[in-house]
Design an enzyme around this catalytic site. Sequence first.
Site, PDB file in Angstrom:
ATOM      1  N   GLU A   1      94.869  87.714  54.681  1.00 34.83           N
ATOM      2  CA  GLU A   1      95.407  88.117  53.378  1.00 34.83           C
ATOM      3  C   GLU A   1      94.601  89.263  52.780  1.00 34.83           C
ATOM      4  O   GLU A   1      95.162  90.203  52.257  1.00 34.83           O
ATOM      5  CB  GLU A   1      95.460  86.918  52.440  1.00 34.83           C
ATOM      6  CG  GLU A   1      94.192  86.109  52.470  1.00 34.83           C
ATOM      7  CD  GLU A   1      94.290  84.809  51.723  1.00 34.83           C
ATOM      8  OE1 GLU A   1      95.404  84.337  51.455  1.00 34.83           O
ATOM      9  OE2 GLU A   1      93.231  84.272  51.381  1.00 34.83           O
TER      10      GLU A   1
ATOM     11  N   ASN B   1      86.603  79.345  41.944  1.00 34.92           N
ATOM     12  CA  ASN B   1      87.648  80.368  42.038  1.00 34.92           C
ATOM     13  C   ASN B   1      89.029  79.735  42.129  1.00 34.92           C
ATOM     14  O   ASN B   1      89.901  79.982  41.308  1.00 34.92           O
ATOM     15  CB  ASN B   1      87.428  81.245  43.275  1.00 34.92           C
ATOM     16  CG  ASN B   1      86.084  81.955  43.234  1.00 34.92           C
ATOM     17  OD1 ASN B   1      85.621  82.326  42.170  1.00 34.92           O
ATOM     18  ND2 ASN B   1      85.466  82.125  44.380  1.00 34.92           N
TER      19      ASN B   1
END
Length: 495
Positions: free
Chosen positions: A289, A379
Amino acid sequence: LKDRIKKEELLNRVMSPQEAAVFIKDGMTVATSGFTPAGYPKAVPKALAERIKAKEEPFKINLYTGASVGDELDGELARAKAIGKRLPYQTQKDCRRGINQGNIHYVDMHLSHVSDFVRYGFLGNIDVAIVEAVAITEEGFIIPSTSLGNTPVFVETADIIIVEINTHHPLELWGIHDVYQPEKPPFRKPIPILKATDRIGDAFIRVDSKKIKAIVMTDIPDSIASFSEIDKASEKMAEHLIDFFHLEVNKKRLPQNLFPLQSGVGSVANAVLAGLVKSNFYDLVIYSEVIQDAVLDLIDNGTVKFASGSSLTLSPKGIERFYNNINYYKEKILLRPQEISNSPEVIRRLGVISMNTAIEIDIYGHVNSTNIMGTNMMNGIGGSGDFTRNAFISIFTTPSIAKEGDISSIVPFVSHCDHSEHDVQVVVTEQGIADLRGLSPKEKAKTIINNCAHPDYRHELLEYYNKGPNGHIKHQLNEALSWHMRYLQKKTMKR
Ligand code: 0RQ
């Protein structure tokens, strides 16, 4: 201006960031471009934050993005206390603080789910999409900048669109994107990617240009930090991993050039890629990604022949290097929407090898990637679940200790579980590697403790395991989280 906005009728929609920000009202859902943190809008969110701070009136929006975005968006809006709900991933410190202080509702989502959730209406109406672009074509279509993320579905479903044309990015980015949107179930067809290099869509995002209400010109670069120096532990993990790949090749379970690789974010992930630069593998393919600086090194020295991702997560030096040689890199790099880069269907078909970083791992192989001491968001799960669950081989790396040895990253029981023992196949720390494939929970526990735990904690972990009442899985439930409790009370997990 005309070489960036090729559709004449749109030229009169160019305005200042302040004028464009007026379209955004209290209570709206705003969806933006941006992925880890590349290609996110900067000028309009900054102008909006300034307006909110000046007025001192309560103002909250729901903010949806591709993945993490930079300070100009998450930071500015978090400091203006303007984010009510945030999804699906963030890494910005003020936004993180807002989440952990309970001021922001955070929905931590698998990145591949977001586009579908929007398409199916699960996340409500998108009032405004703000997207960064390098240009608008004669047809009024959008040429995105350094990421694709969820931008195609956001512009398709939003009531109105604001485009930030960023002249910091050269027009030559045109052609690096491959935009493909799947149909809705029950009429969904297979995604026609058979090789990581396959192009299946358009080089632009189709959009009804009547919805473009404002165009803002900017030249603010993405704010992507350079990676810190690679430390000894990361170097060691990279070595273990490369030895493991050689072993798999020798056992004929992987071909000489491996299967497509995914690598996560963070310093460890970067070290693993850097380790591959020094290895003797070549002609590797990346199906991931984020495309980070190390990927350029891998392409330049012939280790990697092609990389598919959703964003160019390049440091200022990295992006300069990329733009200086853009036509060369454009043949070897492709950006896809995140629902395609992270598609479970494609990942399983291509046999992707996933490598992600854990915060902590328990002795049975459950992985916590997100919450520190089970309560504070770091995160988010990002794409790690999309890849792990569907990988040919799923790998997690983590240094065996954190906070100068006061925390063991191998614990009796994880304080939060993102990836269960069913999905986690290989665990790597600087101490060694635990191949969990085909092992029962009891075999896994012994392998993880002996191969991966730090020597300072190994004995105590074995003691926890041995004292556990017999069962399919041995756990002393009253002790399972005692290591975390000890750290919270005494600032160390050591007895
Ligand atoms: O805290 O910042 O206060 O020092 O956690 O740890 O060692 O700097 O690790 O930068 O490689 O990030 C899992 C967070 C690792 C990242 C995570 C503390 C440590 C430090 C960070 P400080 P490091 P990294 C692809 C895939 C999930 C998303 C994902 C991540 C901080 O890799 O977000 O995989 N992954 N996406 O001190 C308490 C422990 C700890 C600990 C470390 N056991 N207990 N604190 N820390 N271990 C990308 C996308 O999805 C877009």
